[in-house]
Design a protein around this motif. Sequence first.
Motif, PDB file in Angstrom:
ATOM      1  N   TRP A 194       0.811  -1.219   0.000  1.00  9.66           N
ATOM      2  CA  TRP A 194       0.000   0.000   0.000  1.00  9.66           C
ATOM      3  C   TRP A 194       0.847   1.274   0.000  1.00  9.66           C
ATOM      4  O   TRP A 194       0.311   2.373   0.167  1.00  9.66           O
ATOM      5  N   ASP A 195       2.157   1.163  -0.204  1.00 14.68           N
ATOM      6  CA  ASP A 195       3.028   2.347  -0.121  1.00 14.68           C
ATOM      7  C   ASP A 195       2.619   3.443  -1.103  1.00 14.68           C
ATOM      8  O   ASP A 195       2.678   4.640  -0.780  1.00 14.68           O
ATOM      9  N   ASN A 196       2.221   3.057  -2.313  1.00 14.92           N
ATOM     10  CA  ASN A 196       1.802   4.071  -3.294  1.00 14.92           C
ATOM     11  C   ASN A 196       0.620   4.885  -2.784  1.00 14.92           C
ATOM     12  O   ASN A 196       0.542   6.102  -2.988  1.00 14.92           O
ATOM     13  N   GLN A 197      -0.306   4.203  -2.119  1.00 12.47           N
ATOM     14  CA  GLN A 197      -1.490   4.898  -1.604  1.00 12.47           C
ATOM     15  C   GLN A 197      -1.122   5.785  -0.408  1.00 12.47           C
ATOM     16  O   GLN A 197      -1.638   6.898  -0.277  1.00 12.47           O
ATOM     17  N   ARG A 199       1.690   7.342   0.155  1.00  9.86           N
ATOM     18  CA  ARG A 199       2.364   8.552  -0.319  1.00  9.86           C
ATOM     19  C   ARG A 199       1.386   9.511  -0.987  1.00  9.86           C
ATOM     20  O   ARG A 199       1.474  10.728  -0.818  1.00  9.86           O
ATOM     21  N   ALA A 200       0.453   8.961  -1.758  1.00  9.73           N
ATOM     22  CA  ALA A 200      -0.458   9.810  -2.526  1.00  9.73           C
ATOM     23  C   ALA A 200      -1.520  10.469  -1.658  1.00  9.73           C
ATOM     24  O   ALA A 200      -1.988  11.568  -1.971  1.00  9.73           O
ATOM     25  N   GLN A 326       6.360  -4.843 -11.393  1.00  9.46           N
ATOM     26  CA  GLN A 326       5.179  -5.110 -10.568  1.00  9.46           C
ATOM     27  C   GLN A 326       5.052  -6.596 -10.258  1.00  9.46           C
ATOM     28  O   GLN A 326       4.719  -6.981  -9.129  1.00  9.46           O
ATOM     29  N   ASN A 414      -4.199  -2.108  -6.751  1.00 11.94           N
ATOM     30  CA  ASN A 414      -3.518  -0.967  -6.144  1.00 11.94           C
ATOM     31  C   ASN A 414      -2.036  -0.928  -6.507  1.00 11.94           C
ATOM     32  O   ASN A 414      -1.399   0.126  -6.459  1.00 11.94           O
ATOM     33  N   LEU A 415      -1.470  -2.075  -6.900  1.00 12.18           N
ATOM     34  CA  LEU A 415      -0.084  -2.105  -7.372  1.00 12.18           C
ATOM     35  C   LEU A 415      -0.005  -1.878  -8.882  1.00 12.18           C
ATOM     36  O   LEU A 415       0.826  -1.115  -9.364  1.00 12.18           O
ATOM     37  N   ALA A 418      -1.756   2.083  -9.771  1.00 12.47           N
ATOM     38  CA  ALA A 418      -1.687   2.912  -8.563  1.00 12.47           C
ATOM     39  C   ALA A 418      -2.398   4.247  -8.754  1.00 12.47           C
ATOM     40  O   ALA A 418      -3.149   4.690  -7.874  1.00 12.47           O
ATOM     41  N   ASP A 419      -2.182   4.904  -9.880  1.00  9.86           N
ATOM     42  CA  ASP A 419      -2.786   6.224 -10.090  1.00  9.86           C
ATOM     43  C   ASP A 419      -4.311   6.142 -10.119  1.00  9.86           C
ATOM     44  O   ASP A 419      -4.999   6.966  -9.509  1.00  9.86           O
ATOM     45  N   ASN A 422      -5.538   5.373  -6.601  1.00  9.67           N
ATOM     46  CA  ASN A 422      -5.421   6.544  -5.728  1.00  9.67           C
ATOM     47  C   ASN A 422      -6.529   7.554  -6.005  1.00  9.67           C
ATOM     48  O   ASN A 422      -7.124   8.118  -5.080  1.00  9.67           O
TER      49      ASN A 422
END
Length: 666
Positions: A194-197, A199-200, A326, A414-415, A418-419, A422
């Motif tokens: 969930w790191d992308n989420q 950060r966003a 990915q 979500n991976l 990601a965009d 988010n």
Amino acid sequence: MTRTTVHCLRKIPVDPDRLWVVLGTFDLSWHPFVASCDLLRSPQGALLRSFTDGDGQTYEERRTYLSDRERVLCYELESGIDGIQSYAARIEVTKADEGSLITWHADIVAVSDRVDAIAEGTRAIFEAALDTLVSAPSRKSIKRRQMNVASGHITPTKLEGMPTLGLRSSEGEKGETGALVLFLHGIGGNAKNWDNQLRALCADYDVAALDLRGYGTSTLGFAQSTIDDYCADILHVMETRGASRLVLAGLSYGSWIATSFAMRHSDILRGLILAGGCTGMSEADPSERENFRITREVPLNAGQTPADFAPAVVNVIAGPRATEAQRNELRQSMEEIPAATYRDALNCFCNPLEKFEFARIDCPVLMFTGEHDRLAPPSEIRRVSERIMEERRAAAKNADVHFEVISDVGHVCNLEAADETNALIHRFLSRLPSVARNYKSSVLERQREKRARIRQAAHDEFCENGYDGASMDRIATRADVSKPTLYQYFGGKDGLMEAVLDVGRMQIVAPLMAKDGPLVDRLWRFAWVYADFVLRPDMLSLARLILGEAARRPENAIAYHQNGPARAFEGLVEFVTTAVAAGELECDVPELAAQNLWSLILSGPRDYYLHHVDKRPTENELLTVIGHGLHVFLKAYGVGPKILSSELDAMIKAKAKSLKERENAQ
């Protein structure tokens, strides 16, 4: 009460996506009958539209379901038409030859002498809208809060204890809301997924991701993990973070845990985000659960670890556009899982404590999945999303469900996307007033929230002190408004009492109108919703108030009966009449059958708890009364009573088992 439907179907030579730009916003300012339209949010975040026609009449409708991908929108009338008991509509736009096919449908239940006029007016509104849509009218530009670009870095932390819990978070702008958005990973992942989420979203929300027991930096407990253990971990994270409200976001296994949490702690949830799953094994029969567990334990029993079968799993869950990076991340997440952790999660997943009762979800829900998700295909998740809406409505509770499909991705969207993920999550979170940092409500939203606050304050004051003893000063203090504001909104004490009674009436009659599903299932749902409502401490207090003052205030007692029990009974008579016409029940006088059902279910317990103020019924006690009452009713009026009784017995046994498992878990 009489039920009717309005159904309009029209082919329009306009591209469906272009039409959806107009219809999907829920704005009605383009409609020729509408003089003005305002979009606003309820205190829970549901989208409302308040619009005025050419005669100055104001109406309010609430969106209950949305899917931009499917181009489906459902809504209900909140106010504006006299004589309405329920009004639920659905719009769907599909692609057709050289344009679009619009299906617009409304289910209406209203007093007999008004239902035809209401249906005629509804049809005129639909047809005028369809005529206007031929030219693809412009609509208001809907302002949505833009997602801030965060610059914070991910910080791993540990919550010491047994077990130790690993947490990942990213600090953004300050602006406390008391609400935590907590992400839960899948059975083959960890919190880093969930790191992308994080950060966003960290600039706008307080966000964190939890390593489930045994995953990442978390440790296993001393015993086999249960769903209640996971729920306790979530509560522990909330306490540590100082959060009083929660939004849970889960992927696959995490979405099952999130939904299970909603079954137990709906009072603190402000939103539920379910990606790539929801029901898990909760609706599978025991043999299916056992087969699922055994087949996945075979490699573990042969001495393998998740690292050995990670490549094969990635081939199943990855979508067609997944990059090599990915796929490597997915594989690495799986490789890091200890065999004991994977076995522990499998055993928990395959031993659910209950079948989900979606009516218990008291918050907005976002559900999404990948277009190529083989574990949670879009058709399956769409059905679940619609069930949540329908079960909420059947239980006389507001529905607010948003379902989407993310294109070209697999299970872990979500991976892979990601965009898109988010943006979808931000769109959902940004409309929750108690979650988003620096949320600014509109004037209309503040007025509506103030009205609801005053009404609740009046309800509490009336229940505690009676009508004559109620103080307008105390009501103003409870509602945190000035005394003149009370008169401005409701005109006085009589207006407040009428508003309190009207809310009660709407809550009690709505579940009676559920018409889908087998007869026994409909009766079962009604009985439990009715029990939950009439045996609530506040409703018992209100009933004591009305009855206690009936001699001095007969007009209040009459109004209470007409607006509440009498209206509800009319709905029950209509239910019995419809069931007789469908060949499900046999009776000569539907009114008497309805009266018997009413009495058999809860008249005894309600009378008892009206007089025993300090006592509350247990679910086991209610199960005995409801089960017996429905058995007697079906034996007297059911067509094929033996079959119906066996269906009821199955429901009683399932409920008893669920209650027993819950007790054992505690």
